[in-house]
Design an enzyme around this catalytic site. Structure first.
Site: not given
Ligand code: NAP
Length: 251
Positions: A143, A156
């Site tokens: 991140s 986080y």
């Molecule tokens: P998201 O759409 O909320 O996706 C998160 C994913 O993680 C979903 O598939 C979710 O499944 C899964 N997850 C959460 N808790 C879980 C658990 N206990 N067991 C299994 N799966 C679980 O968010 P995203 O933005 O795509 O995030 C993906 C990654 O990128 C994360 O690590 C986040 O911190 C990182 N990230 C995101 C951003 C951004 O700007 N979006 C920036 C930097 C880093 P469910 O659908 O079942 O909840």
């Protein structure tokens, strides 16, 4: 000359691949030739169908990564279902927002368990397989808060800063086994994770004003970095945290 980015014959595991960044990464790896196991707590039908539409094999492995209980089974099911495990993308993650003065132990533990503890123990389980099978690639999703402090997201920030350190120690220890461990640090990407920020008009304008690219990222923007780090093109890349951020960190 063979295409060094080609992933045909490789099996990739992507956690949290039912939506958002994980889905984007799964599709990018499949488009480059990999078969894909989508691991998560919610069904990933859309991702499985999209991977199959690209002509690749897909498998859904149900696992709640809020604890490390399923990590061994995840590796076993992927190897049994797709015949191997060459690439692990540790993407599943959560965020909790609250002033640090009011932050609860429950919000601390939930984020650290999913974003850091499960990342380590799933990497360990996958690496034990890779050590026996001529190596592999591990990509952790970091991140901007691997580098910066952020605000109102203490667990986080701690977890993603930890992901940066873990990426380096695992690279140090496992390079000799032919395993490359690297990370992608996404900038501000439009997914469920950032919906609250985008809904806050003031914060949205502040964030956009600092991104040289002038827009939120899309999960597809991260695909090239993932294919690179998953491929033999990155065989000599170790412990690197690759920012894909529209220029945010350069500002
Ligand atoms: P998201 O759409 O909320 O996706 C998160 C994913 O993680 C979903 O598939 C979710 O499944 C899964 N997850 C959460 N808790 C879980 C658990 N206990 N067991 C299994 N799966 C679980 O968010 P995203 O933005 O795509 O995030 C993906 C990654 O990128 C994360 O690590 C986040 O911190 C990182 N990230 C995101 C951003 C951004 O700007 N979006 C920036 C930097 C880093 P469910 O659908 O079942 O909840």
């Amino acid at each position: 000359m063979a295409n060094p980015f080609d992933l045909h014959g490789k099996v990739a595991v992507v956690t949290g691949a039912n939506a958002g960044i994980g889905q984007g990464l799964a599709l990018a790896l499949a488009a480059a030739g990999a078969d894909v196991a989508a691991v998560g707590r919610s069904p990933a039908d859309e991702t499985v169908a999209a991977v199959e539409a690209l002509g690749r094999r897909a498998l859904f492995v149900q696992a709640d990564l809020s604890s490390i209980e399923p990590v061994g089974r995840v590796v076993d099911e992927v190897v049994a279902g797709l015949g191997g495990l060459d690439i692990l993308v540790n993407n599943a993650g959560i965020i909790r927002r609250e002033d640090s003065l009011n932050f609860t132990e429950a919000d601390w533990d939930a984020v650290m368990d999913t974003n850091l503890k499960s990342v380590f123990f799933l990497a360990q389980a996958a690496a034990r397989h890779m050590v026996e099978n001529s190596g592999g690639k591990i990509i952790n999703i970091a991140s901007m808060l691997t580098f910066q402090g952020g605000i109102r997201v203490p667990s986080y920030t701690a977890s993603k800063s930890g992901v940066g350190g873990l990426t380096k120690i695992l690279a140090n220890e496992w390079a000799k086994h032919g395993i490359n461990v690297n990370a992608i640090a996404p900038g501000y990407i439009a997914t469920a994770n950032t919906a609250a920020l985008r809904a806050d008009t003031g914060r949205n304008a502040e964030i956009l004003g600092r991104i040289p690219a002038g827009r939120w990222g899309d999960p597809a923007d991260l695909g090239g970095a993932a294919v690179f780090l998953a491929s033999s093109a990155a065989d000599y890349v170790q412990g690197h945290i690759l920012a894909v951020d529209g220029g945010w960190l350069a500002r």
